[in-house]
Design an enzyme around this catalytic site. Structure first.
Site, PDB file in Angstrom:
ATOM      1  N   GLU A  92      29.069 -56.881  71.328  1.00  0.00           N
ATOM      2  CA  GLU A  92      30.190 -57.543  70.678  1.00  0.00           C
ATOM      3  C   GLU A  92      29.804 -57.953  69.253  1.00  0.00           C
ATOM      4  OE1 GLU A  92      32.656 -59.528  74.343  1.00  0.00           O
ATOM      5  OE2 GLU A  92      31.113 -60.757  73.454  1.00  0.00           O
ATOM      6  N   CYS A 105      29.870 -61.288  61.814  1.00  0.00           N
ATOM      7  CA  CYS A 105      28.802 -61.811  62.673  1.00  0.00           C
ATOM      8  C   CYS A 105      28.329 -60.664  63.571  1.00  0.00           C
ATOM      9  CB  CYS A 105      29.361 -62.982  63.487  1.00  0.00           C
ATOM     10  SG  CYS A 105      28.188 -63.621  64.682  1.00  0.00           S
ATOM     11  N   CYS A 112      19.743 -61.067  75.753  1.00  0.00           N
ATOM     12  CA  CYS A 112      18.765 -61.888  75.046  1.00  0.00           C
ATOM     13  C   CYS A 112      17.775 -62.406  76.079  1.00  0.00           C
ATOM     14  CB  CYS A 112      19.459 -63.049  74.340  1.00  0.00           C
ATOM     15  SG  CYS A 112      18.301 -64.118  73.473  1.00  0.00           S
ATOM     16  N   CYS A 116      18.375 -69.848  76.368  1.00  0.00           N
ATOM     17  CA  CYS A 116      18.819 -71.206  76.010  1.00  0.00           C
ATOM     18  C   CYS A 116      19.932 -71.606  76.988  1.00  0.00           C
ATOM     19  CB  CYS A 116      19.341 -71.233  74.581  1.00  0.00           C
ATOM     20  SG  CYS A 116      18.161 -70.597  73.384  1.00  0.00           S
ATOM     21  N   CYS A 119      23.826 -71.326  76.283  1.00  0.00           N
ATOM     22  CA  CYS A 119      24.305 -70.097  75.646  1.00  0.00           C
ATOM     23  C   CYS A 119      24.676 -69.034  76.680  1.00  0.00           C
ATOM     24  CB  CYS A 119      23.217 -69.554  74.719  1.00  0.00           C
ATOM     25  SG  CYS A 119      23.630 -67.968  74.009  1.00  0.00           S
ATOM     26  N   CYS A 336      30.060 -69.606  68.602  1.00  0.00           N
ATOM     27  CA  CYS A 336      28.604 -69.607  68.776  1.00  0.00           C
ATOM     28  C   CYS A 336      28.222 -69.683  70.246  1.00  0.00           C
ATOM     29  CB  CYS A 336      27.990 -70.801  68.075  1.00  0.00           C
ATOM     30  SG  CYS A 336      28.221 -70.760  66.317  1.00  0.00           S
TER      31      CYS A 336
END
Ligand code: SF4
Length: 346
Positions: A92, A105, A112, A116, A119, A336
């Site tokens: 994305e 962005c 990932c 975190c 997230c 975010c």
């Protein structure tokens, strides 16, 4: 096997040309065709000799990215794109409009590995790094799209899915292509790398001689809380992170931005505020306070705007440049930390 030519910087294209008996300056012509005239095959590069075009065809391909789905925010017109890559993987990217400018962005990895806990992007694990061309293609898609509206991309932020500095070499190549005047020609100071705090890579970046902006996800003012929210802190605790950021500032003269998500009763207490003020006092940097975006499956609540204003006031009084930033695209999960792996329908 043929190589994707967009994985190569102009210097690397020039090296290929030299090693195959051609003049290196053709690299500039090739880049103009690929990035400015947006051609998708070497046969169209009519100012190159037929022999060179054949050589390019034998060695390279020009790949693109395929749009599968798009969502547009009804709140702020942020657009989120779901792309399919050549191997079928999906990523994305987000195009964020604001007054007189557009920010792209971009994602740097599929998934990932840093986990975190606030997230969404890392929740399904890590699949692979993106190639430089796959990062460049996200941006080229948006540039093409905005050209139709007689608009252009002004800023690029590597804040999508993945940890950019964990894909260091490919990231730097992509930035060189994005920045090069014969390629996408976006100024280094208009490019921001966001990191969860890989101190060793920040130090390496400081030596690259590219003046990109650095944005560090801080999110906690002490090691205990930061390690609980962001496991990466166990490897790079605050002392080493802040020291690396200081060195980044000294060698690039670019102010480091610290992102601080405000999560109710987790990192927004008076004590947290005092600790944050002490941590950053005297540091040449900026703080972006971002009110947390709730995401299903994650049990955190956003702080109130009043709390954010208190944080801003106290930090500003201590001489720390502080802004409250609203995440864009909240209604389409493009804000975010909301980008997800394997989202089939955008
Ligand atoms: S905040 Fe960044 S580093 Fe942390 S899990 Fe999400 S994408 Fe990865």
């Amino acid at each position: 096997m043929k190589q994707e030519i967009k994985n190569l910087t102009l210097e690397e294209i020039a090296q290929f040309l030299t090693s195959s008996g051609e003049k290196p300056y053709h690299a500039q012509q090739i880049a103009l065709w690929i990035y400015k005239k947006d051609v998708s095959n070497f046969g169209e590069m009519t100012d190159l000799s037929l022999k060179l075009r054949e050589k390019l065809k034998e060695n390279f391909v020009i790949q693109d990215i395929r749009l599968i789905a798009e969502k547009v925010s009804e709140i702020d017109a942020t657009r989120k794109f779901l792309f399919q890559l050549a191997d079928g993987q999906k990523i994305e990217a987000v195009l964020i409009p604001s007054i007189n400018r557009f920010t792209a962005c971009l994602s740097t990895q599929i998934g990932c590995k840093f986990g975190c806990i606030f997230c969404a992007s890392g929740r399904e694990g890590f699949v692979r790094n993106l190639e430089p061309g796959e990062m460049v293609n996200q941006l080229q898609f948006m540039i093409r799209n905005l050209n139709l509206l007689k608009q252009r991309v002004n800023n690029v932020v590597f804040m999508g899915m993945g940890e950019p500095l964990d894909n260091y070499d490919n990231l730097i190549k992509a930035i060189k292509i994005i920045n090069h005047p014969y390629a996408l020609n976006i100024g280094a100071r208009k490019i921001t790398i966001s990191t969860c705090g890989l101190a060793d890579k920040i130090l390496r970046l400081a030596q690259e001689n590219i003046q990109v902006e650095l944005s560090v996800s801080l999110h906690a003012p002490n090691d205990k809380l930061r390690s609980a929210l962001m496991p990466v802190n166990q490897k790079y605790p605050l002392k080493s992170l802040i020291s690396a950021c200081q060195k980044y500032f000294l060698s690039t003269k670019r102010l480091v931005t610290f992102e601080y998500l405000l999560i109710k009763d987790v990192n927004d207490t008076q004590r947290n505020l005092r600790e944050l003020r002490e941590l950053l006092k005297g540091f040449k940097g900026k703080v972006n306070l971002i009110i947390y975006n709730p995401f299903k499956g994650i049990n955190f609540e956003p702080s109130s705007i009043e709390r954010a204003i208190v944080f801003q006031k106290v930090l500003k009084t201590a001489g720390i440049i502080t802004t409250i930033r609203q995440s864009k695209g909240r209604d389409i999960e493009a804000a975010c930390g909301q980008l997800l792996l394997k989202r089939e329908n955008g």
